[in-house]
Write a protein that holds these residues in place. Structure first.
Motif, PDB file in Angstrom:
ATOM      1  N   PRO A  76       0.836  -1.205   0.000  1.00  0.00           N
ATOM      2  CA  PRO A  76       0.000   0.000   0.000  1.00  0.00           C
ATOM      3  C   PRO A  76       0.872   1.257   0.000  1.00  0.00           C
ATOM      4  CG  PRO A  76      -0.106  -1.111   2.136  1.00  0.00           C
ATOM      5  CD  PRO A  76       0.674  -2.003   1.224  1.00  0.00           C
ATOM      6  N   MET A  77       0.335   2.351  -0.484  1.00  0.00           N
ATOM      7  CA  MET A  77       1.130   3.562  -0.710  1.00  0.00           C
ATOM      8  C   MET A  77       1.967   3.979   0.492  1.00  0.00           C
ATOM      9  SD  MET A  77      -0.891   6.348  -3.010  1.00  0.00           S
ATOM     10  CE  MET A  77      -2.476   6.229  -2.208  1.00  0.00           C
ATOM     11  N   HIS A  78       1.349   3.921   1.665  1.00  0.00           N
ATOM     12  CA  HIS A  78       2.059   4.479   2.815  1.00  0.00           C
ATOM     13  C   HIS A  78       3.183   3.576   3.301  1.00  0.00           C
ATOM     14  CE1 HIS A  78      -0.770   1.714   4.621  1.00  0.00           C
ATOM     15  NE2 HIS A  78      -0.357   1.960   5.839  1.00  0.00           N
ATOM     16  N   ILE A 108      -0.478  -1.033  -5.483  1.00  0.00           N
ATOM     17  CA  ILE A 108      -0.875  -0.391  -4.233  1.00  0.00           C
ATOM     18  C   ILE A 108      -2.309  -0.740  -3.810  1.00  0.00           C
ATOM     19  CG2 ILE A 108       0.847   1.424  -4.218  1.00  0.00           C
ATOM     20  CD1 ILE A 108      -2.521   2.068  -5.667  1.00  0.00           C
ATOM     21  N   THR A 109      -2.964  -1.569  -4.592  1.00  0.00           N
ATOM     22  CA  THR A 109      -4.232  -2.179  -4.178  1.00  0.00           C
ATOM     23  C   THR A 109      -4.412  -3.448  -5.008  1.00  0.00           C
ATOM     24  OG1 THR A 109      -6.662  -2.009  -4.160  1.00  0.00           O
ATOM     25  CG2 THR A 109      -5.516  -0.663  -5.755  1.00  0.00           C
ATOM     26  N   ALA A 126      -7.004   3.260  -3.133  1.00  0.00           N
ATOM     27  CA  ALA A 126      -5.618   3.191  -2.659  1.00  0.00           C
ATOM     28  C   ALA A 126      -5.384   4.237  -1.575  1.00  0.00           C
ATOM     29  CB  ALA A 126      -4.646   3.389  -3.821  1.00  0.00           C
ATOM     30  N   ALA A 127      -6.009   5.390  -1.737  1.00  0.00           N
ATOM     31  CA  ALA A 127      -5.882   6.445  -0.730  1.00  0.00           C
ATOM     32  C   ALA A 127      -6.547   6.011   0.580  1.00  0.00           C
ATOM     33  CB  ALA A 127      -6.505   7.740  -1.254  1.00  0.00           C
ATOM     34  N   ILE A 138      -6.906   3.067   1.712  1.00  0.00           N
ATOM     35  CA  ILE A 138      -6.051   2.063   2.351  1.00  0.00           C
ATOM     36  C   ILE A 138      -4.846   2.714   3.016  1.00  0.00           C
ATOM     37  CG2 ILE A 138      -4.419   0.206   1.810  1.00  0.00           C
ATOM     38  CD1 ILE A 138      -6.548  -0.880  -0.068  1.00  0.00           C
ATOM     39  N   ALA A 139      -4.210   3.640   2.301  1.00  0.00           N
ATOM     40  CA  ALA A 139      -3.009   4.272   2.849  1.00  0.00           C
ATOM     41  C   ALA A 139      -3.347   5.120   4.078  1.00  0.00           C
ATOM     42  CB  ALA A 139      -2.328   5.118   1.778  1.00  0.00           C
TER      43      ALA A 139
END
Lengths: 574, 574
Positions: free
Chosen positions: A435-437, A462-463, B519-520, B522-523
């Motif tokens: 995932p992005m973070h 990222i997903t 994706a956001a 999730i992050a």
């Protein structure tokens, strides 16, 4: 006609009529180095003049600088090149290799498998005809670019790379084009101009590699490292269920055209040996492989039956064909395998699961790990670079950054130091699904664990919710990790997780990854990266439609989309 | 037949045969709130059982939880709904609005333009037949959700939103599915379960909006705010050169199907008024517009001739039709215009350039700015939310984060406070074109300058070199800014900068943006966001192909890509 036969015949027709084919309004130029045979090809996009005054009938115009663009297509984008896939490309590095006088031509291939294969007339109809004699370092010699670099030698390959990375952009004078935001480089060192000495020092330090097997003199030198332009890799290769040699060579040419900096041949089907020969002889970019795939075919797919002698012979077979880098999953240690038990998706790396199965069956460390020094010794005699595979990479975002993944990374760091002792150029493979973070910490840990050896990641995706669009889900992660410092991005195509990519999938994967790599260059503040953006934006502002199309990553699609709404010629100059 | 006529007839046929159409293996479920008429629709994906033992002939299986999915399609995904675009959708909010007893039905539309338009029989053939009577707040009353929220009132809309955001996910018990990485939320406040009171408090604070014009009772309540799921907007609308009412209604239905949380009707061609009526009456999602576009048509495209009375009448016309939010470029001040002189791409916002032209021609501040209090007063009587437009947004990465852009942002902050004094729900629009490393500061500055009013950005695009793929170049920036805290992402289609999107472009844009938004989530660590990823990954690991397809954002494409390689049924269950 069956689809398979049809595809094959189409590929054959494509290859039969192959010509050097420039992009629209682009010319192939060559910048010459300190010697005549260092001729670095690049593409230059010619622009139309800007109208800056006058009247409609008598406009006053100002010429616009041609925009240089990095070109991975080699002879395939040069209308003056003579192409014949049956003969292969011109071996532009041959003289450099010979001049160094540290290699010898072998009377015959050293691999038993290669010899058997050559002796079998049943493969004659598949074989590449003009097989070159394999070369190898003389006894006791090391022919890697890292070896030369550490001795202070600037090779022609290094000089070539320096010219290539600079793109001749010092000729761009228009202030609007050279504007650029200061980047955020996270510690990358991006000099205004790349010198051959800078290339040498980066290769010597292990921060960059120039994959350049002495048996692949057709390839144009390129560099993979955090302090250079971000690169992309395209995977091709047949499988047991589909595709022919013709189709794979077509995909190779197509990959180079759409910007692949390196190509991995991941064939697992029949005729792996012969397919690879065709690919290498016709490739202007370095070729990577995962040798365990072919070794597994040799034991009929039964992982437990793999042995060091079989694997060793496969390495030599491939090194003498000219493979530029090997993915080796030597970091899959026995004690790491149980760490994957609680995962959502276990071990998804093919190489990783082969080795995990082997380790469990024999209850000992794999021959990749126990014979790693010998692997390095082989690589050093051909200058095959090592790409240390991440057999424990996560196959779902749930499994990202877990104990198994990072445990293996530590081992890859240890192996990097072993490889460097052998002066073998080394890069490190990375995830996967993240995932992005959690992307950034992957880059940070890799730099630390692997002493700044270049990172080479698959995505990361990222997903997991968009099969069919994983070139995009992974392209987001790729852009981010490229910005954070990843040196090369392994593309993912829309067919990822679903099927084998065809030609159009290869193109879509590459476009997505060229976007990611370029966006990363800009965010890092790579000197000159913004020139093409500025040129295109200015063309847009001035309604120079033709220039917008021609500066685009995919000029044909940009033009077609425009014409679908406003087909008239007048709509392109208004 | 001409292409235009063909497209129109295809759209007509699509609408004539429109039926509630669920996604594969999905059922429409409704969760009921504290009163029977709060029925929140969502989609539930049914999965096949996992094989956990036994033999091939007698497998032992375990059932898998159905996975709830946010559904923007309203009645269009319910096979039990009766659909007729000529009648429009059921006004599910009507009772709630009437019960509040603070509005009145008007005897006729208050807008002069609407009255003229209705009186003209020449438009009869285009008109939506079942025109509802417009409603307006009683004199002195404010009917915005923010007004109620600030008085401590939890409206049915707020309760609806709370149920919708939670997705009934408390029923998921499988530990593998509920695993999630702790997110990095940059200060977002993401409670485990959303309560109606939490919704109220966020709306009261201005940190979230529920766009809900009293004249659009057909729309299902939804919320836009940093502490909720990230939303996406799709732009549709005809232009002077193409498209018909039928095609725009078709695009609306299509947008809702593919996940648009709101839709903006950006029509600039003929019959804007009638097109919008059809769109609103058939839309289960809030509709936004840029009223200056229509006002400009009323003065034949001559920006200088725009006046406050024309604009005011346009606001009332649209508010009484049921537009849920207005983009108003009131932050384009006279003194900001010269700041764009040195830009590569000047002013690219259409609204921004109209207002800049007006300001320069009259050499005074625009009527949007000088009459902003009156604009707010109008909005408060219909509960039209304001989306403060970024007329100075950068049109190229070169122009990102410049003085003009950030100067306007400060003004948008001032206007936010004016709007909030009127208890008008407000969001802030943002760029545009921004390289990756400059994205985050946009979010930070916006939160500070605009007091945490929700941010609503177009992309941002992170490179300019890929026209034809700007859904992707902007999708990368969108994913990142969504992670950093952006509340709604305005999609970009592959045709951006090149032409008008068709139905397929709308779908491609939405898929890209649903990926970015998810994706956001999730992050950020949005509770439950990872469930769908985990379910799909587990299905992948267990070779439950059908479940993988059905859980995918685009099941049909995933299945088609798989079948292109391995068409046999057996390959899906192996």
């Amino acid at each position: 006609m069956s689809t398979r036969r049809h595809n094959r015949e189409q590929a054959q027709a494509y290859l039969d009529t192959l010509k050097g084919h420039p992009f629209p309004s682009s010319e192939k130029i060559y910048l010459t180095g300190s010697r005549d045979d260092i001729r670095v090809g690049m593409r230059q996009v010619q622009l139309t003049p800007s109208v800056i005054g006058g009247s409609r009938d008598h406009p006053v115009t100002r010429d616009n600088d041609a925009i240089p663009v990095y070109d991975t297509a080699g002879p395939y984008s040069d209308p003056d090149s003579e192409l014949d896939v049956r003969k292969g490309l011109v071996p532009l590095r041959r003289r450099w290799i010979l001049e160094r006088d540290d290699t010898e031509a072998l009377p015959q291939a050293s691999s038993d498998y290669t010899q058997q294969r050559l002796a079998d007339a049943g493969f004659d109809h598949l074989r590449f005809e003009h097989l070159p004699k394999p070369r190898r370092a003389r006894e006791g010699r090391n022919v890697s670019q890292m070896h030369y670099a550490r001795r202070g030698i600037i090779t022609p390959e290094m000089e070539y790379v320096a010219i290539r990375e600079n793109l001749g952009r010092e000729r761009i004078r228009n202030e609007i084009l050279t504007r650029a935001h200061p980047g955020q480089s996270f510690g990358a060192n991006l000099p205004e101009a790349i010198t051959p000495e800078f290339v040498r020092s980066e290769v010597a330090a292990g921060r960059a590699i120039i994959p350049a097997n002495i048996n692949h003199p057709e390839a144009e030198p390129m560099i993979i490292g955090r302090n250079f332009l971000v690169k992309v890799n395209a995977n091709i290769g047949n499988s047991s269920v589909s595709s022919s040699i013709e189709e794979e060579v077509e995909k190779l040419v197509w990959s180079c055209r759409w910007g692949a900096d390196t190509v991995m041949d991941l064939s697992t089907g029949r005729h792996i040996h012969e397919t690879r020969e065709w690919i290498i002889r016709n490739s202007p970019v370095p070729i990577g492989t995962v040798p365990i795939y072919q070794a597994l075919e040799k034991v009929n797919g039964i992982a437990e039956e793999l042995t060091w002698p079989i694997f060793r012979d496969t390495l030599i077979e491939q090194a003498e064909q000219g493979v530029d880098y090997f993915t080796i999953h030597a970091g899959v240690l026995l004690r790491y395998v149980p760490m994957t038990a609680e995962r959502v998706t276990g071990i998804v790396s093919r190489g990783g699961s082969i080795m995990a199965k082997w380790c469990l069956a024999h209850h000992k460390e794999s021959f990749l790990y126990t014979h790693f020094e010998e692997i390095c010794a082989i690589c050093s005699r051909y200058d095959v670079a090592l790409s240390l595979g991440d057999g424990m990479r996560p196959g779902s975002i749930a499994d990202a950054n877990d104990r198994a993944q990072f445990a293996e990374l530590q081992t890859l760091g240890e192996l990097t130091q072993v490889a460097w002792r052998h002066e073998v150029q080394t890069i490190i493979e990375g995830p996967g699904h993240v995932p992005m973070h959690l992307v950034k910490v992957n880059m940070e840990k890799q730099l630390e664990a692997c002493f700044e050896a270049p990172f080479y990641t698959l995505g990361p995706q990222i997903t997991d919710i968009a099969p069919g669009y994983d070139h995009f889900t992974s392209g987001i992660g790729a852009a981010m990790i490229g910005w954070y410092g990843c040196a090369m991005l392994c593309y993912v195509t829309p067919k990822e997780h679903l099927g084998l990519p065809d030609k159009e999938d290869v193109k879509q994967g590459l476009i997505a990854y060229k976007i990611a790599a370029h966006a990363a260059d800009i965010a890092k503040g790579h000197p000159g990266a913004q020139i093409r953006d500025n040129a295109l934006s200015l063309a847009r502002f001035e309604f120079r439609w033709e220039d917008q199309f021609n500066l685009a990553l995919d000029p044909g699609t940009a033009r077609a989309y425009h014409d679908a709404s406003l087909p008239q010629e007048s709509a392109k100059v208004a």
